[in-house]
Design a protein around this motif. Sequence first.
Motif, mmCIF file in Angstrom:
data_model
loop_
_atom_site.group_PDB
_atom_site.id
_atom_site.type_symbol
_atom_site.label_atom_id
_atom_site.label_comp_id
_atom_site.label_asym_id
_atom_site.label_seq_id
_atom_site.Cartn_x
_atom_site.Cartn_y
_atom_site.Cartn_z
ATOM 1 N N PRO A 40 46.164 26.868 58.190
ATOM 2 C CA PRO A 40 44.749 26.535 58.381
ATOM 3 C C PRO A 40 43.952 26.904 57.131
ATOM 4 O O PRO A 40 44.244 27.885 56.465
ATOM 5 C CB PRO A 40 44.339 27.391 59.582
ATOM 6 C CG PRO A 40 45.613 27.631 60.319
ATOM 7 C CD PRO A 40 46.681 27.724 59.284
ATOM 8 N N CYS A 41 42.973 26.098 56.860
ATOM 9 C CA CYS A 41 42.209 26.259 55.615
ATOM 10 C C CYS A 41 41.451 27.586 55.592
ATOM 11 O O CYS A 41 40.832 27.985 56.571
ATOM 12 C CB CYS A 41 41.236 25.108 55.452
ATOM 13 S SG CYS A 41 40.261 25.219 53.940
ATOM 14 N N ILE A 42 41.530 28.261 54.466
ATOM 15 C CA ILE A 42 40.773 29.494 54.241
ATOM 16 C C ILE A 42 39.597 29.122 53.358
ATOM 17 O O ILE A 42 39.757 28.879 52.165
ATOM 18 C CB ILE A 42 41.648 30.570 53.576
ATOM 19 C CG1 ILE A 42 42.780 30.964 54.522
ATOM 20 C CG2 ILE A 42 40.812 31.784 53.185
ATOM 21 C CD1 ILE A 42 43.808 31.884 53.903
ATOM 22 N N GLN A 43 38.408 29.050 53.946
ATOM 23 C CA GLN A 43 37.226 28.669 53.185
ATOM 24 C C GLN A 43 36.231 29.806 53.018
ATOM 25 O O GLN A 43 35.272 29.667 52.254
ATOM 26 C CB GLN A 43 36.524 27.471 53.838
ATOM 27 C CG GLN A 43 35.973 27.732 55.227
ATOM 28 C CD GLN A 43 35.270 26.530 55.818
ATOM 29 O OE1 GLN A 43 35.759 25.940 56.764
ATOM 30 N NE2 GLN A 43 34.114 26.187 55.246
ATOM 31 N N TYR A 44 36.459 30.942 53.701
ATOM 32 C CA TYR A 44 35.634 32.126 53.527
ATOM 33 C C TYR A 44 36.501 33.272 53.027
ATOM 34 O O TYR A 44 37.700 33.347 53.342
ATOM 35 C CB TYR A 44 34.964 32.531 54.841
ATOM 36 C CG TYR A 44 33.930 31.525 55.306
ATOM 37 C CD1 TYR A 44 32.679 31.454 54.695
ATOM 38 C CD2 TYR A 44 34.204 30.638 56.337
ATOM 39 C CE1 TYR A 44 31.737 30.528 55.104
ATOM 40 C CE2 TYR A 44 33.269 29.699 56.752
ATOM 41 C CZ TYR A 44 32.046 29.648 56.128
ATOM 42 O OH TYR A 44 31.112 28.719 56.521
ATOM 43 N N GLN A 45 35.872 34.154 52.230
ATOM 44 C CA GLN A 45 36.606 35.259 51.591
ATOM 45 C C GLN A 45 37.846 34.705 50.862
ATOM 46 O O GLN A 45 38.961 35.194 51.005
ATOM 47 C CB GLN A 45 37.020 36.314 52.628
ATOM 48 C CG GLN A 45 35.832 37.002 53.272
ATOM 49 C CD GLN A 45 36.235 38.143 54.189
ATOM 50 O OE1 GLN A 45 37.397 38.290 54.577
ATOM 51 N NE2 GLN A 45 35.261 38.969 54.545
ATOM 52 N N VAL A 46 37.568 33.693 50.085
ATOM 53 C CA VAL A 46 38.655 32.985 49.394
ATOM 54 C C VAL A 46 39.386 33.889 48.415
ATOM 55 O O VAL A 46 40.612 33.803 48.268
ATOM 56 C CB VAL A 46 38.076 31.757 48.648
ATOM 57 C CG1 VAL A 46 39.135 31.054 47.825
ATOM 58 C CG2 VAL A 46 37.471 30.775 49.645
ATOM 59 N N THR A 47 38.653 34.775 47.731
ATOM 60 C CA THR A 47 39.276 35.619 46.711
ATOM 61 C C THR A 47 39.709 36.992 47.239
ATOM 62 O O THR A 47 40.177 37.826 46.475
ATOM 63 C CB THR A 47 38.296 35.828 45.544
ATOM 64 O OG1 THR A 47 37.073 36.392 46.042
ATOM 65 C CG2 THR A 47 37.987 34.495 44.852
#
Length: 354
Positions: free
Chosen positions: A221-228
């Motif tokens: 599933p896409c990780i779009q928050y706290q990417v780094t």
Amino acid sequence: MALLKVKFNQKKRVKLAQGLWLMNWFSVFAGILVFSMGLFLKIELRKRSEVMDNSESHFVPNSLILMGILSCAFNGFAGKICYDSLDPAKFAKWKPFLKPYLALCFFFNILIFFIALICFLMRGSLDSTLAQGLKNGMKFYRDTDTPGRCFMKKTIDMLQIEFKCCGNNGFKDWFEIQWISNRYLDFSSKEVKDRIKSNVDGRYLVDGVPFSCCNPSSPRPCIQYQVTNNSAHYSYDYQTEELNLWSRGCREALLHYYSSMMSSMGAVVLLVWLFEMSVMVGLRLLQTSLESISNPEDPECESEGWILENSLKDSLKSALESLKKIGKFNQVEADAEGAEGEEGGKTPAITTVS
């Protein structure tokens, strides 16, 4: 000595006129093609005008549309001349117009060549236009309630999905702007207050990106928050997770799309230019071969056709001399007018005898 001197008999003149008539109608279809390319490019640019800084990029499609219309007009007129040249009586009425027409054709072909070069050289201007336009568009991404900007979120999202890109130069561009509207922030939350206070401009900045940056080919599933933040997700390293988000910036994606399109159009315009040049040369040979017929009452007699009556060097010299004569003539006229003005300004002296 004439440049490209060719001997013609009646049969060759007829074949040349028929061939040129056919080539001119092919050129009319080529003009329609150039017009269609310009119209298509204009529509494609208008589709994404919201992410472009100015309208400079419309110079190319507008020029292609104009060149297409002029090409149809010029070649349709030339086709009529070639058809009438089969009959000496009909050709006589076109004779005074041929030299000015060929001069116009020469300048028209220079313009076509110039437009072809512009198609190849437009990349730099388009790059700066897209860079600034995308930057401004991303700033207005959150303004879904502001009249005149409410469409920007949808425009950016559709752009990132269609071109498989993220941000201006990359996904980290979203970290530098507040792309979440204040309407959807809980200002009673300590986390929200701390983030706003930690920023000098009072913006809510996160290391996250809009959903449209997500790559649907990602196995997780896409990780779009706290990417780094690697510790916020299980078995995750943002530097190696290439499939999570689109890595290419939208500026690069759009630039490649429009540049390849313009390069293809430039190649087509160059081919049209070569075809137009061959038509112009053929029309010049037809004109000179018909005008040099020694006995107009005997259409079957031989004649000679050429591109330039003298050599290229002599022709350039005569052209320069003509320009000098025109300049001297204008100078003489200006001096004469000045002298008349001085004479008119003089007042006769009056002597009184006491």
